[in-house]
Design a protein around this motif. Structure first.
Motif, short mmCIF file in Angstrom:
data_model
loop_
_atom_site.label_atom_id
_atom_site.label_comp_id
_atom_site.label_asym_id
_atom_site.label_seq_id
_atom_site.Cartn_x
_atom_site.Cartn_y
_atom_site.Cartn_z
N ARG A 160 0.84 -1.21 0.00
CA ARG A 160 0.00 0.00 0.00
C ARG A 160 0.87 1.25 0.00
NH1 ARG A 160 -4.55 -1.72 4.50
NH2 ARG A 160 -6.05 -2.59 3.02
N GLU A 161 1.92 1.22 0.80
CA GLU A 161 2.83 2.36 0.83
C GLU A 161 3.47 2.57 -0.54
OE1 GLU A 161 2.30 4.60 3.03
OE2 GLU A 161 4.41 4.81 3.60
N LEU A 163 2.19 1.82 -3.46
CA LEU A 163 1.22 2.42 -4.38
C LEU A 163 0.97 3.89 -4.06
CD1 LEU A 163 -1.45 -0.37 -4.84
CD2 LEU A 163 0.34 0.35 -6.42
N ARG A 164 1.05 4.22 -2.78
CA ARG A 164 0.85 5.62 -2.40
C ARG A 164 2.05 6.47 -2.84
NH1 ARG A 164 2.01 9.32 1.71
NH2 ARG A 164 3.48 7.91 2.70
N LEU A 167 4.17 7.70 -7.12
CA LEU A 167 4.15 8.94 -7.90
C LEU A 167 4.18 10.18 -7.02
CD1 LEU A 167 1.60 8.08 -10.75
CD2 LEU A 167 4.08 7.92 -10.78
N ILE A 168 4.62 10.01 -5.79
CA ILE A 168 4.59 11.13 -4.85
C ILE A 168 5.79 12.06 -5.13
CG2 ILE A 168 6.04 10.25 -2.98
CD1 ILE A 168 3.73 11.01 -1.05
N ASN A 169 5.73 13.25 -4.54
CA ASN A 169 6.88 14.14 -4.68
C ASN A 169 7.84 13.92 -3.53
OD1 ASN A 169 6.66 16.37 -2.54
ND2 ASN A 169 4.59 16.28 -3.37
N ASP A 172 7.47 16.02 -0.04
CA ASP A 172 6.54 15.54 0.98
C ASP A 172 7.14 14.40 1.78
OD1 ASP A 172 4.64 17.38 0.45
OD2 ASP A 172 3.33 16.06 -0.73
N ASP A 176 7.67 14.58 5.65
CA ASP A 176 6.92 13.64 6.49
C ASP A 176 7.84 12.80 7.37
OD1 ASP A 176 4.62 14.53 5.36
OD2 ASP A 176 4.27 12.77 4.09
N GLU A 177 9.01 12.45 6.86
CA GLU A 177 9.82 11.44 7.55
C GLU A 177 11.02 12.02 8.28
OE1 GLU A 177 8.61 8.39 7.49
OE2 GLU A 177 7.13 8.70 5.89
N ARG A 200 9.32 19.52 -5.19
CA ARG A 200 7.89 19.57 -4.89
C ARG A 200 7.04 19.05 -6.05
NH1 ARG A 200 4.47 21.30 -1.50
NH2 ARG A 200 3.14 21.59 -3.30
N SER A 201 7.65 18.78 -7.17
CA SER A 201 6.89 18.27 -8.31
C SER A 201 6.50 16.82 -8.06
CB SER A 201 7.75 18.30 -9.58
OG SER A 201 8.13 19.61 -9.88
N PRO A 202 5.21 16.50 -8.22
CA PRO A 202 4.83 15.09 -8.16
C PRO A 202 5.71 14.27 -9.11
CG PRO A 202 2.86 16.46 -8.24
CD PRO A 202 4.03 17.38 -8.42
N ASN A 203 5.80 12.99 -8.85
CA ASN A 203 6.59 12.06 -9.66
C ASN A 203 8.10 12.23 -9.46
OD1 ASN A 203 4.04 11.69 -10.70
ND2 ASN A 203 4.53 12.42 -12.74
N ARG A 338 13.67 23.61 0.33
CA ARG A 338 13.25 24.88 -0.25
C ARG A 338 14.33 25.47 -1.16
NH1 ARG A 338 10.54 30.10 2.78
NH2 ARG A 338 10.90 31.55 1.06
N PRO B 213 4.10 18.20 -12.74
CA PRO B 213 3.54 16.94 -13.23
C PRO B 213 2.28 16.61 -12.43
CG PRO B 213 5.90 16.71 -12.81
CD PRO B 213 5.48 18.06 -12.28
N ASN B 479 -5.92 5.42 -2.83
CA ASN B 479 -5.07 6.12 -1.87
C ASN B 479 -5.81 7.22 -1.12
OD1 ASN B 479 -2.69 4.68 -2.39
ND2 ASN B 479 -2.20 5.98 -4.14
#
Lengths: 498, 537, 394
Positions: A160-161, A163-164, A167-169, A172, A176-177, A200-203, A338, B213, B479
């Motif tokens: 699940r992680e 799949l989440r 494609l995350i940036n 984040d 988060d971590e 910060r761009s997704p993917n 940043r 994107p 998700n």
């Protein structure tokens, strides 16, 4: 007219890997390299009298294991120095080796890298695969199913992680971590290295996963990057490959709707059953093949293959060793997420960042012969640099160099006083020198929408192209660039399969 | 009295869920902290004689199947398609949009003949993606990590839908889902103003720039609605967006449901791991067999449920759920119709969306400001004057103007918004309009400026995010909002989610409310009598 | 109306509007490519009769026109279209189609070669982005010239006589050839082309000449009963001639929302135009594969029993299994039978056991008919005068 079973255009690591594999199976192969020496981005260059630097790539995450073994590169003299630690330059420098580091975030960082490495582990086999086709036919379903199950076998929670996060940036994930800006900055920098996007761009995380899938360590070959290319040339030649330098290809010859050879810029014509291009797909189709042998829709999509280079290459000739914590480490200057993001912002508009981020190594700390005794060379990849500067190339280059040296001086006090000569290659310079369109060292941006079965384009993602007899084998194909030879090796597999 | 279901929040999704449950025979109570209903789909009178759509301001996404099932037209809902639209350009020009296909083509051709014709191909391609995605809106997402027959069946359904596509179409789709709107538009168009106009839908409500994107998908999210079958078209709700929730409230009353206004939820009562009702801020308890929260996932679980009732992983994921405020809103009462000298007399373009951002670069720079923690110095505004079409919202000759503004961060450089920040933000927006409509400020009777701070305080949208959560792949489908909890259930038995934090996400769509109701009814073994999703063309 | 206020006139008027508006007794107009076009001037049957008996005039201005010029115009068109544009002699015209990469038809049209490097494409739909994309790498310029060319279609057995009376000697002009005449200080190009399957010519001029030319033509044609015709009558004639129309008989591939709607030249019966030996053209590899593997659909002409038009009908095999659909149909006054154009699944192209389900309107009530149909050769109506050079003086 000399005739070969295959002509490989481009003598970079991918071209050599492809040629080596084909020759090992008994093909008569010639590699045509436009430059004076083979190696492409892995060559060496004297950028100032008596100072030598890696032409483009200054480290590798390791040559593809299949290439290493298949071409017996070790036997042909390829070895590596011990893996480089990364040193995050800061008021308090931080040393990082794989997931290991110190400080308040040490445990969190180790856990994060362990998780990402797990994801990278299940993704790694895809790198060695001919990308599947998006149809029910023509795929090795068994193999794909096994790889898919491999991902599911991460366990329910990690799956699940996966799949989440796929494609995350990366920003984040860092926020988060982690809490330590030095590590967050490093993560952001590494993920966007060689890419045309900000943290910060997704993917953006998947790019880091891809690097981890290449290998966990950052390596420098013994004898420098050029030694890697040289070993590959020796291995290829031992297998029977003819490597011809100063042999720029003018066009691919076509008869009966089939690629049948090439014409060199010298006018010389070489014939072959198959023509394999390890150079940029855009150059291949636009310049070497041309529209007459291609469908209009395809040709127009070729022009839209995105290939914006966002990295500049800096070479400094130093009169003494720079004041860094570890001369044999990879230094990273990326103070925070940043700062990395803000180094990318102006590039979107063709402008130069005020405070670029960068990694550098001191190749002369590994190989004595790159500079005279006591002198050093510094090789940096500086991000981000505009591929189409509004101010014009000269002005942008000067501004970029000044800003880069200012950042370097702030992190390595006294460095500017040591600089005997500086050379900065903007993306346009890289394009001019290495033929990488837009100066993108992957021969086309490595971004999700240009990955796997979409790399470089759907019609040419399985190394074959719409023009029968013409194949792709360069970084522009799956799985992209990096000095590892994977794309070339995969392509040779496809050619042999057919 | 113990209700069958207590719904927290009388926003459109809460009301949709309540209506479906009440129609299926459940005893339903909706609790709402404000004295009015509607959440962010609300019409309010903040200046005498004027009605404002003071949060959401246009309609397209609201599912027609829901309008039909809940008989909303009978309860007073009217959607008015709008006409026109324009981007005003630096230097006094403009690009207009027209409903008439040929007029629109000629208008585009004024800027680029190539683009005028490319627009048809572009529209076709986006419509193809809509045809694929629309049927998913009113289905519960499968859990890919599950081996339950229902999840597997749903995955097979999905696989089959993809299998219907050609290799080319599938490749196009994957690219579209992952690329930036800027890159996508570059493949079709050459003119910067045309690209700027078309990129708008990809950034509205989202903390992405047009070069990020994933922004192309956000465009699709705004395109998959329709007004009377005209896919991608937008319209006004007659009487303001509150008419949608007012009609829902009337439909709910007709079905026997109750609404309790004026006191918000303090906490969800959880006993033995089972939700049993809510405690209101006035101390009242409303007991129910199940509780359905229309609040966003962060507010629900981090503010109103005791942390010890929830698994640690779940809490961690909820905390990391990205719900970034990116927009502000100005609601303006005007003494007379504003004049935009660029537009020729009689042009219908004021009866639609008006923009002042004539290049993608300007939009992206506005986003850069947001990333740095500022509101945009040269913001993007989506301006509407509903009273150009709707005669019910103001006295004759007067106008209501709605300005949706990007970007406005949830915090200014890490600190809370001050009133001075808010006023400066409002002034920036008014100045921008004044530049294209001289004398505009003199027509202003009243301005309500809403930053993410006000949106959160009044409507309860965390960080003022209008979608109750970013629409990026890590927060979409299975998700959304949290992997493993994408089927409207929460880790607490009897506690459900029905807000825009759940699939398929935000906008005045109603689909999350309906999908949640379908799951509740399924578990309660009650028939749901919902219309099947309509075909897309 | 100026550049900015174009929206006030969403449907443009053609350069002939001042004349057609007066003659359009019914005021029946329809939209065509952004222009208002007469559907019928007064009596469809009489307008059709003019096509087959005397001389008819149809306003062609809304046809989309692209001019292709440059040293590599022929090479560009050879890559663009399936036919050999290089072999088309200067002064000639041919019918052609162009496809996307998948070999699906984007449009059909006529290609006029005005000079060695000077062509005109005349078609139904707009294709500027595709033409420009196709021109990358060619020394060629593509420009839309729709509004710069006014055109009339003069069709009917007496059309040559009308032109003769107007001072244009076309007796020697062969089908698909064109010739240029001086007219009032300008030029008028006459091509022996048309869309009626009869003797006919298309007349091309600058918009400024439109009204004087119209007046001159109608004055000259009066003895032969020259009359303007609307789209309805033309449509009937083209069905008799068995011609297909984009967006009526097939959907252009770049407009099809459903992927399975797009059709190849094979499936439209146009594969005879493909020149396999001219070198590569867009869609060639896909079409070659289709040639090997076979096609899914076929476009056929149908002979329908009875006297009811089969417009909009579904076709069945063995009265049960859906086998295709009618794209155009009419009772043909010229061949005295009900005819239709239809798309059928390729396996039914021979027409065995093929049935049509017609909903016939009988006093406000539809009556369902299930009739056996026969696949027949097109054109349904094919008079010798269409080809004769010189044409007879009818």
């Amino acid at each position: 007219m000399p005739s070969f079973s295959a002509i490989v255009i481009g003598g970079g690591t991918n071209g050599l890997a492809c040629a080596g594999r084909l020759a090992a199976k008994g093909c008569r192969v010639v590699v045509l390299e436009a430059g004076a020496v083979a190696g492409g981005g892995a060559a060496v260059r004297e950028f100032a009298p008596g100072y030598f630097a890696p032409a483009l790539a200054h480290t590798t995450r390791g040559v593809d294991a299949r290439v290493m073994a298949g071409m017996a590169l070790e036997r042909h003299g390829l070895g590596f120095h011990p893996a480089l630690a990364t040193c995050v330059l800061n008021a308090e420098p931080l040393s990082v080796m794989r997931g290991k580091t110190t400080g308040a975030d040490a445990a969190a960082y180790a856990a994060l890298i362990a998780k990402l490495s797990e994801f990278a582990r299940v993704l790694a086999p895809f790198r060695g695969l001919t990308p599947p086709r998006l149809t029910s036919s023509g795929n090795e379903w068994g193999k794909l199913a096994r790889l898919g199950l491999g991902i599911r076998a991460l366990g329910k929670a990690d799956f699940r992680e996966f799949l989440r996060m796929i494609l995350i940036n990366v920003a984040d994930v860092a926020e988060d971590e982690l809490t330590d800006d030095r590590l967050k900055g490093l993560l952001a920098f590494d993920a966007t290295l060689g890419a045309w996007l900000g943290p910060r761009s997704p993917n953006s995380l998947i790019l880091l996963l891809n690097q981890l899938a290449c290998g966990p360590d950052i390596l420098v070959p013994k004898g420098g990057m050029a030694a890697l290319a040289a070993a590959m040339v020796r291995a290829a030649e031992a297998a029977g490959v003819v490597v011809r330098c100063n042999a720029a290809v003018a066009r691919v010859l076509v008869t009966e709707d089939r690629a049948c050879g090439v014409e060199l810029e010298s006018g010389e014509v070489l014939a072959a059953d198959k023509v394999i291009s390890a150079i940029s797909p855009r150059t291949t189709f636009q310049k070497l093949v041309g529209p007459r042998h291609l469908d209009a829709g395809f040709f127009s999509r070729v022009q839209h293959i995105r290939s914006r280079g966002g990295a500049a290459k800096l070479h400094l000739a130093l009169t003494a060793a720079p004041d860094v914590p570890d001369l044999q480490a990879r230094m990273v200057i990326a103070p925070s997420v940043r700062v990395v993001e803000e180094a990318f912002n102006p590039v979107k508009y063709g402008e130069v960042p005020k405070a670029p981020v960068m990694e550098f190594v001191v190749p002369s700390a590994f190989e004595g012969d790159l500079a005279s005794e006591g002198h050093h060379v510094l090789s940096a990849i500086v991000q981000f640099a505009p591929h189409a500067p509004k101010a014009g190339l000269e002005a942008a280059r000067a501004e970029m160099l000044e800003n880069t040296l200012a950042v370097l001086e702030a992190h390595v006090p006294g460095l500017r006083g040591l600089v005997a000569h500086a050379e900065l290659l903007m993306p346009q310079d890289i394009e001019a020198r290495f033929g990488m369109v837009g100066g993108n060292w992957h021969h086309g941006e490595l971004a999700v929408e240009q990955m796997l079965f979409l790399r470089p384009l759907r019609e040419a993602a399985q190394y074959g192209t719409p023009l029968p007899g013409l194949y792709l084998a360069g970084a522009g194909s799956h799985p992209g660039g990096g000095i590892n030879g994977s794309a070339g090796w995969n392509a040779a597999g496809m050619v042999l399969h057919e | 009295m113990i209700y069958d279901a207590v719904i927290i929040g009388a926003g459109h999704n809460g009301l949709v869920a309540a209506c479906y449950l009440a129609k299926a025979g459940m005893k339903v109570c909706v609790v709402e902290k404000n004295d009015w209903v509607g959440g962010a789909a609300v019409s309010r009178s903040l200046y005498p004689g004027f009605t404002y759509s003071n949060c959401s301001y246009v309609s397209s996404l609201f599912r027609p199947e829901i309008m039909r099932d809940l008989e909303l037209p009978k309860h007073g809902l009217q959607i008015l398609p709008y006409e026109g639209g324009a981007v005003f350009t630096e230097g006094g020009g403009y690009l207009g949009m027209f409903r008439d296909h040929d007029a629109n083509r000629r208008e585009f051709a004024r800027h680029s003949r190539h683009d005028a014709e490319a627009y048809d191909r572009y529209s076709r391609d986006v419509l193809r993606f809509c045809r694929f995605i629309r049927p998913m809106l009113m289905r519960t997402p499968p859990d890919p990590s599950s081996f339950k027959p229902r999840d597997i069946a749903e995955l097979i359904w999905l696989g089959r839908k993809m299998g219907e596509m050609s290799e080319r179409q599938m490749a196009d789709m994957v690219r579209f889902w992952t690329m930036s709107i800027s890159d996508f538009l570059d493949e079709y168009f050459e003119h910067p103003v045309i690209k700027a106009y078309l990129a708008v839908s990809a950034i509205i409500g989202t903390a992405l720039g047009p070069m990020s994107p994933g922004s192309a998908y956000v465009l699709l999210h705004h395109y998959m609605g329709d007004v009377d079958g005209n896919v991608g078209a937008w319209g006004f709700a007659r009487g303001g967006m509150g008419s949608i929730t007012q009609a829902l409230a009337r439909s709910l009353a007709a079905a026997g449901g109750e609404i309790r206004n004026g006191s918000g939820v303090e906490s969800v009562i959880v006993k033995n791991g089972h939700a049993q009702g809510v405690v209101l801020s006035n101390g009242d308890e409303v007991r129910g067999k199940r509780v359905i929260s229309n609040m966003d996932v962060k507010r629900t679980f981090l503010k109103h449920v005791a942390e010890d009732q929830l698994p640690g992983d779940f809490v961690k994921r909820v905390k990391a759920f990205k719900i970034r405020g990116s927009s502000g809103k100005l609601n303006i009462a005007l003494d007379s119709a504003p004049v935009f000298p660029a537009l020729p007399e009689g042009a219908p373009n004021l009866k639609g969306d008006l923009h002042f951002t004539d290049s993608i670069e300007k939009m992206e720079r506005a986003y850069d400001d947001w990333k740095a923690g500022h509101f945009s110095r040269d913001p993007f505004q989506d301006v509407m004057i509903p009273t150009m079409i709707d005669p019910t919202m103001t006295p004759p000759g007067k106008h209501f103007m709605s300005c949706f503004v990007q970007y406005a961060p949830p915090k200014i450089e890490g600190r809370e918004w001050s009133d001075a920040d808010r006023d400066a933000f409002g002034q920036t927006c008014l100045d921008q309009i004044e530049k294209y409509s001289p004398g505009f400020k003199n027509r202003v009777l009243h301005v309500e400026v809403r930053t993410p701070r006000e949106l959160e305080a009044e409507v309860g949208l965390t960080e003022g995010n209008i979608f109750q959560g970013e629409l990026t792949f890590d927060q979409l489908l299975f998700n959304r909002p949290v992997p493993g909890y994408a089927q409207y259930r929460s880790p607490i038995k009897g506690l459900w989610m029905c807000g825009s934090s759940t699939h398929p996400g935000g906008g005045v769509m109603g689909a999350p409310g309906r999908n949640a109701a379908a799951q509740v009814l399924r578990e309660a073994k009650l028939p749901n009598r919902m219309s099947d999703a309509y075909a897309v063309l | 109306m100026n550049d900015l206020t174009h929206f006030e006139v969403p449907l443009r008027q053609t350069p002939f509007h001042a004349r057609t508006a007066v003659l359009n007794k019914l005021n029946r107009w329809g939209p065509w490519a952004g222009y208002m076009t007469a559907l019928c001037f007064g009596d469809e049957a009489m307008e059709h009769t003019a096509i087959r008996n005397g001389a008819s005039v149809y306003d062609l201005c809304p046809m989309v026109k692209y001019r292709v010029t440059g040293a590599e115009a022929a090479a560009f068109l050879d890559r663009l279209t399936i036919r050999n544009a290089g072999k088309l002699p200067v002064g000639s015209v041919h019918y052609t189609v162009w496809c996307d990469d998948e070999g699906r038809v984007l449009d059909d049209g006529t290609l006029f070669r005005h000079g060695v490097g000077d062509y005109l494409i005349c078609c139904q739909e707009r294709h500027l982005p595709w033409l420009l994309a196709s021109s990358a790498g060619y020394d060629v310029a593509v420009r839309e010239v729709t509004e710069e060319v006014a055109a009339l279609s003069l069709q009917g057995p007496c059309s040559a006589s009308v032109l003769d009376a107007a001072g244009f000697d076309v007796w020697g002009l062969k089908p698909f050839r064109m010739v240029r005449f001086a007219f009032q200080g300008g030029k008028v190009t006459v091509s022996r082309t048309g869309f009626t399957g009869d003797l006919g010519y298309e007349l091309w001029m600058e918009p400024a000449q439109a009204l004087p030319f119209w007046d001159h033509l109608f004055a000259s044609g009066a003895p032969w009963g020259i009359r303007p015709i609307g789209t309805d009558a033309l449509n009937l004639a083209r069905i008799e001639a068995g011609f297909i129309i984009t967006n009526m008989d097939f959907i252009p591939a770049d407009q099809a929302l459903r992927e399975d709607r797009a059709r190849s030249p094979f499936e439209l019966g146009l594969d005879w135009m493909i020149d396999w030996d001219k070198g590569h053209f867009t869609g060639r590899r896909a079409l070659l594969a289709e040639k090997e593997a076979g096609s899914d659909w076929a476009l056929v002409g149908l002979d329908v029993p009875g006297n009811i038009s089969a417009e909009g009908s579904i076709l069945y095999h063995g009265k049960k299994r859906e086998a295709g659909f009618v794209t155009a149909a009419a009772w043909s006054p010229s061949v005295k039978r009900s005819v239709a154009l239809a798309q059928v699944e390729a396996k039914y192209r021979k027409g065995d056991d093929l049935w049509v389900e017609i909903y016939a309107l009988r006093e406000l009530q539809y009556v369902k008919l299930m009739l056996p149909v026969t696949v027949v050769e097109r054109p349904f109506f094919n008079p010798a005068r269409k080809r004769a050079t010189p044409p007879g003086r009818f």
